[in-house]
Design a protein around this motif. Structure first.
Motif, PDB file in Angstrom:
ATOM      1  N   PHE A 172      -0.570   6.723   2.527  1.00 29.09           N
ATOM      2  CA  PHE A 172      -1.905   6.312   2.727  1.00 29.09           C
ATOM      3  C   PHE A 172      -2.416   7.090   3.975  1.00 29.09           C
ATOM      4  O   PHE A 172      -1.505   7.282   4.865  1.00 29.09           O
ATOM      5  CB  PHE A 172      -2.040   4.589   2.645  1.00 29.09           C
ATOM      6  N   LEU A 204      -8.531   2.353   4.325  1.00 35.08           N
ATOM      7  CA  LEU A 204      -7.157   2.972   4.120  1.00 35.08           C
ATOM      8  C   LEU A 204      -7.571   3.692   2.627  1.00 35.08           C
ATOM      9  O   LEU A 204      -8.243   3.217   2.083  1.00 35.08           O
ATOM     10  CB  LEU A 204      -6.165   1.807   3.783  1.00 35.08           C
ATOM     11  N   TRP A 205      -6.786   4.892   2.541  1.00 34.88           N
ATOM     12  CA  TRP A 205      -7.105   5.665   1.399  1.00 34.88           C
ATOM     13  C   TRP A 205      -5.777   6.399   1.286  1.00 34.88           C
ATOM     14  O   TRP A 205      -4.866   6.682   1.705  1.00 34.88           O
ATOM     15  CB  TRP A 205      -8.225   6.617   1.714  1.00 34.88           C
ATOM     16  N   VAL A 233       0.936  -1.097   0.046  1.00 31.60           N
ATOM     17  CA  VAL A 233       0.303   0.048  -0.110  1.00 31.60           C
ATOM     18  C   VAL A 233       0.851   1.416   0.161  1.00 31.60           C
ATOM     19  O   VAL A 233       2.012   1.066   0.703  1.00 31.60           O
ATOM     20  CB  VAL A 233      -0.862  -0.061   1.170  1.00 31.60           C
ATOM     21  N   TYR A 248      -9.776  -1.440   1.573  1.00 34.05           N
ATOM     22  CA  TYR A 248      -8.795  -0.853   0.754  1.00 34.05           C
ATOM     23  C   TYR A 248      -9.294  -0.734  -0.663  1.00 34.05           C
ATOM     24  O   TYR A 248      -9.743  -1.847  -1.128  1.00 34.05           O
ATOM     25  CB  TYR A 248      -7.681  -1.540   0.985  1.00 34.05           C
TER      26      TYR A 248
END
Length: 157
Positions: free
Chosen positions: A30, A59-60, A26, A96
């Motif tokens: 994030f 999560l972004w 990721v 996610y």
């Protein structure tokens, strides 16, 4: 992984890293945009009423490439969620974004948090008539019934 487990791990870390099961990281920039508790009340296909609770992390990724979520900051977000929302200790489910919003279980490998793919399952297999496992038959152990079997040159085939 439970909420209590991640709270024990975070103080020992220098950075928070999430990785998908396939090894894809990721992005380090994030954000954890949500921490909450989701309760799902449902009836399975066998008619049994069920309830499930998970702690949800979302999560972004944004375009702020210099952003880095520190372990202490994530711990503070968790503690604020517990205080303000009354979140209970439960398994963590991570949302996610990939091609769609994916939901993942969470484990820890000693350095990184691993987003494990979730799968669906029938919770009432006995009520649905789904066999636990297909029986394996060794064909060489089958005994032929002479009255219903064909023999070479017997003219039954």
């Amino acid at each position: 992984m439970t909420l209590s487990a991640i709270k024990e791990i975070l103080p020992r870390l220098n950075e928070v890293v999430f990785e998908l099961e396939d090894g894809t990281l990721v992005p380090h920039h994030f954000h954890v945009t949500e921490v909450g508790q989701i309760t799902k009340n449902f009836i399975d296909c066998g008619g049994v009423i069920r309830s499930e609770k998970v702690v949800n992390f979302q999560l972004w990724n944004a375009d702020d490439y210099d952003h880095r979520l520190k372990p202490v900051k994530l711990l503070n977000i968790i503690q604020l969620s517990e205080e303000k929302l009354g979140i209970e200790d439960a398994e963590i489910e991570v949302e996610y974004q990939s091609t769609t919003i994916g939901k993942y279980d969470l484990t820890f490998d000693g350095t990184k948090f691993i987003l494990q793919n979730k799968t669906t399952a029938c919770l009432a297999q006995d009520a649905c008539g789904i066999p636990a496992e297909k029986p394996k038959v060794n064909l060489s152990n089958l005994v032929a019934n002479p009255a219903s079997s064909c023999t070479p040159g017997g003219g039954c085939c």
